[in-house]
Design an enzyme around this catalytic site. Structure first.
Site, PDB file in Angstrom:
ATOM      1  N   ARG A   1      50.394  98.300   8.659  1.00 34.22           N
ATOM      2  CA  ARG A   1      51.469  98.512  10.410  1.00 34.22           C
ATOM      3  C   ARG A   1      50.747  99.242  11.228  1.00 34.22           C
ATOM      4  NH1 ARG A   1      57.214  99.377   8.527  1.00 34.22           N
ATOM      5  NH2 ARG A   1      56.299 101.504   6.874  1.00 34.22           N
TER       6      ARG A   1
ATOM      7  N   HIS B   1      45.341  97.182 -14.786  1.00 28.99           N
ATOM      8  CA  HIS B   1      43.538  97.105 -14.396  1.00 28.99           C
ATOM      9  C   HIS B   1      42.953  97.458 -15.610  1.00 28.99           C
ATOM     10  CE1 HIS B   1      45.382 101.533 -13.877  1.00 28.99           C
ATOM     11  NE2 HIS B   1      44.608 102.161 -15.076  1.00 28.99           N
TER      12      HIS B   1
ATOM     13  N   LYS C   1      38.923  97.403 -17.988  1.00 24.41           N
ATOM     14  CA  LYS C   1      38.091  98.623 -18.720  1.00 24.41           C
ATOM     15  C   LYS C   1      37.284  98.398 -19.842  1.00 24.41           C
ATOM     16  CE  LYS C   1      41.639 102.422 -17.943  1.00 24.41           C
ATOM     17  NZ  LYS C   1      40.428 103.226 -17.145  1.00 24.41           N
TER      18      LYS C   1
ATOM     19  N   GLU D   1      48.382 110.860 -19.347  1.00 25.35           N
ATOM     20  CA  GLU D   1      48.472 111.457 -18.029  1.00 25.35           C
ATOM     21  C   GLU D   1      48.693 113.238 -17.685  1.00 25.35           C
ATOM     22  OE1 GLU D   1      48.871 108.358 -15.323  1.00 25.35           O
ATOM     23  OE2 GLU D   1      50.541 108.447 -16.281  1.00 25.35           O
TER      24      GLU D   1
ATOM     25  N   ASP E   1      56.804 101.689 -15.446  1.00 22.47           N
ATOM     26  CA  ASP E   1      55.106 101.635 -14.916  1.00 22.47           C
ATOM     27  C   ASP E   1      54.090 101.533 -15.799  1.00 22.47           C
ATOM     28  OD1 ASP E   1      53.906 103.255 -12.857  1.00 22.47           O
ATOM     29  OD2 ASP E   1      53.688 104.679 -13.473  1.00 22.47           O
TER      30      ASP E   1
ATOM     31  N   HIS F   1      50.714  97.933 -19.240  1.00 23.84           N
ATOM     32  CA  HIS F   1      49.507  98.198 -19.779  1.00 23.84           C
ATOM     33  C   HIS F   1      49.661  98.815 -21.438  1.00 23.84           C
ATOM     34  CE1 HIS F   1      48.660  99.237 -16.038  1.00 23.84           C
ATOM     35  NE2 HIS F   1      48.958 100.575 -15.197  1.00 23.84           N
TER      36      HIS F   1
ATOM     37  N   LYS G   1      53.614 111.765 -18.298  1.00 23.19           N
ATOM     38  CA  LYS G   1      53.281 112.265 -17.724  1.00 23.19           C
ATOM     39  C   LYS G   1      53.507 114.396 -17.650  1.00 23.19           C
ATOM     40  CE  LYS G   1      53.204 109.345 -13.405  1.00 23.19           C
ATOM     41  NZ  LYS G   1      51.864 109.825 -13.398  1.00 23.19           N
TER      42      LYS G   1
END
Length: 486
Positions: free
Chosen positions: A47, A175, A179, A213, A232, A237, A337
């Site tokens: 935008r 993603h 790998k 993570e 998430d 995953h 996390k």
């Protein structure tokens, strides 16, 4: 000789974090040192009212820090020469006419529309592309996760996108499937005869899959607080990694042959009852602590987090498959996390020998273990038993280590680089099919419902640790331990 690719690659969300950290660096890596990407043009869309020159300045300001030592001024300039920018508001059909003017007029040329935006924009973007006549038989659309918040919203998005693009034109990206080690797992399983006879409940005690993570929510607080670790990380995953570990051998490496087998795994997952949600899952939320010897705030103190939030930043769960190969074998999944280490790995714990010939005084042999590392380094470790040097017959554990970076002479592709090339070439094997995605949502939904119905909040854990103690208890009840506790 490498194949020359030809495409217009359009990044919606072209000024966003994903474009800067992953997508533009992936195209740079694919372009550097070869001519195969010379006919791939990149069009950034967002935008913000920018000229192409201003967009180049923005890219030059933000992207090189993610390229590290690979940055080369000449290669960067060559890439920018193929990059343009068009101001596009997803809600304004007239903006898409300008996009059409910036695209190559050849309708047989591949057009890749990468939607690196919030999922709420997927439908209007696709509808406006169609209305502007920009969807051709050679067009493809890439959908970033999370695709919806549950099965119903996922179906709504898929229905809307599917009304414009055929299923073979839709690339739902995960993603982790790009790998190198994940693909090496396919090679390990289906390219070596020695493993297949052992790959079942007869010889495998349990499977543990971890994605940990060290980072917190960072600047994604508002997004993450409405998403959580289950949506998430687990729904996509972790379940994709489980599928590759557990799937039956496909007839070929073709996209539908591989994805047919993954769907069968997802459909074999035993659904949770309400009681099993309480006994088979652990959800946690980090509080203040230290990561890499640096103090970090708790989740509730992060920017964009709702006061009193019950959003989980950690999930551990026990899954089981109702099929002949895996009946009775626990699959433990864990993600979080602000963990002690950045780590992604798959651990295959084999059963102990059926009868030990060694006297109890020297201890029972430990079970063999295969560790497949996805990050931070990629490799394979086999933990075996061998004789300790010296008198007597005492066993010790030894490790056979294979670091893929040391053994491969060719340059290693990062996940997004590989996946973007796969899209440009029109190959779907490393992407998620609609029925896969919906089967995953169907299995996850009872967990979400059980947590919503429970008055118990997520269990707290200190940042810089391996999560709540209940996670260790989850595997401990079956006589197992997480790798760091072994």
């Amino acid at each position: 000789m490498s194949q020359t690719h030809s495409a217009d690659l359009v990044f919606f969300g072209g000024t966003g974090d994903l474009a800067m950290r992953k997508l533009i660096p992936a195209i740079y890596a694919a372009s550097r040192g070869g001519k195969s990407m010379d006919d791939v043009r990149v069009i950034g869309c967002a935008r913000q009212n920018l000229s192409t020159e201003q967009y180049h300045s923005l890219l030059t300001e933000q992207v090189p820090e993610f390229l590290g030592d690979s940055f080369d001024a000449a290669a960067w300039a060559a890439l920018l020469a193929r990059v343009s920018y068009v101001t596009v508001d997803a809600a304004k059909p007239e903006d898409f006419a300008r996009l059409g003017e910036a695209m190559h007029p050849d309708v047989n040329r591949a057009r890749v529309y990468y939607l690196a935006t919030t999922p709420t924009l997927f439908t209007p973007i696709c509808q406006n592309l169609a209305a502007a006549g920009l969807v051709t038989p050679a067009s493809r659309v890439v959908l970033e996760k999370p695709l919806g918040r549950d099965l119903a919203s996922s179906r709504t998005i898929n229905d809307a996108v599917g009304a414009i693009f055929a299923e073979h034109q839709i690339y739902r990206i995960d993603h982790y499937l790009g790998k190198e080690t994940v693909q090496n797992l396919l090679a390990l399983r289906f390219g070596n005869a020695m493993f297949e006879p052992l790959w079942s409940r007869a010889w495998i005690r349990d499977v543990q899959i971890t994605i940990a993570e060290q980072v917190g929510v960072g600047g994604r607080g508002e997004f993450y607080d409405n998403t959580g670790a289950l949506r998430d990380m687990v729904q996509n995953h972790l379940l994709q990694l489980l599928c590759i570990v557990a799937m039956e051998p496909p007839a070929t490496i073709d996209a539908d042959a591989v994805r047919d087998e993954k769907v069968q795994v997802l459909r074999a997952l035993k659904p949770y009852t309400l009681a099993e949600v309480q006994s088979h899952t652990v959800r946690g939320q980090y509080r203040a602590g230290a990561v890499a010897a640096k103090p970090v705030p708790g989740y509730q103190d992060e920017e964009g987090i709702t006061s009193g939030s019950r959003t989980e930043t950690f999930v551990a769960l026990k899954a089981e498959l109702a099929n002949w190969r895996w009946a009775g074998v626990p699959f433990y999944l864990r993600t979080g996390k602000r963990m002690e280490q950045r780590l992604a790995e798959i651990v295959i714990n084999f059963k102990q020998v059926p009868h030990s010939i060694f006297e109890s005084s020297v201890g029972a042999p430990e079970n063999n273990r295969m560790i497949i590392r996805l990050q931070p380094d990629e490799g394979l470790t086999l933990q075996l038993q061998a004789k300790t040097p010296g008198e007597g017959m005492k066993l010790q554990e030894i490790s056979l280590n294979l670091n893929f970076a040391d053994t491969a002479k060719a340059r290693r592709q990062e996940a997004y680089e590989r996946l973007l090339i796969e899209v440009i070439q029109g190959r779907l094997t490393l992407f998620v099919r609609r029925d896969e995605q919906e089967a995953a949502w169907k299995w996850v939904e009872p967990i979400m419902a059980g947590w919503d119905a429970s008055p118990e909040p997520p269990k707290p854990y200190n940042a810089g640790t391996w999560g709540p103690a209940a996670s260790a208890a989850l595997v401990g009840r079956d006589g197992s331990t997480w790798p760091e506790e072994s």
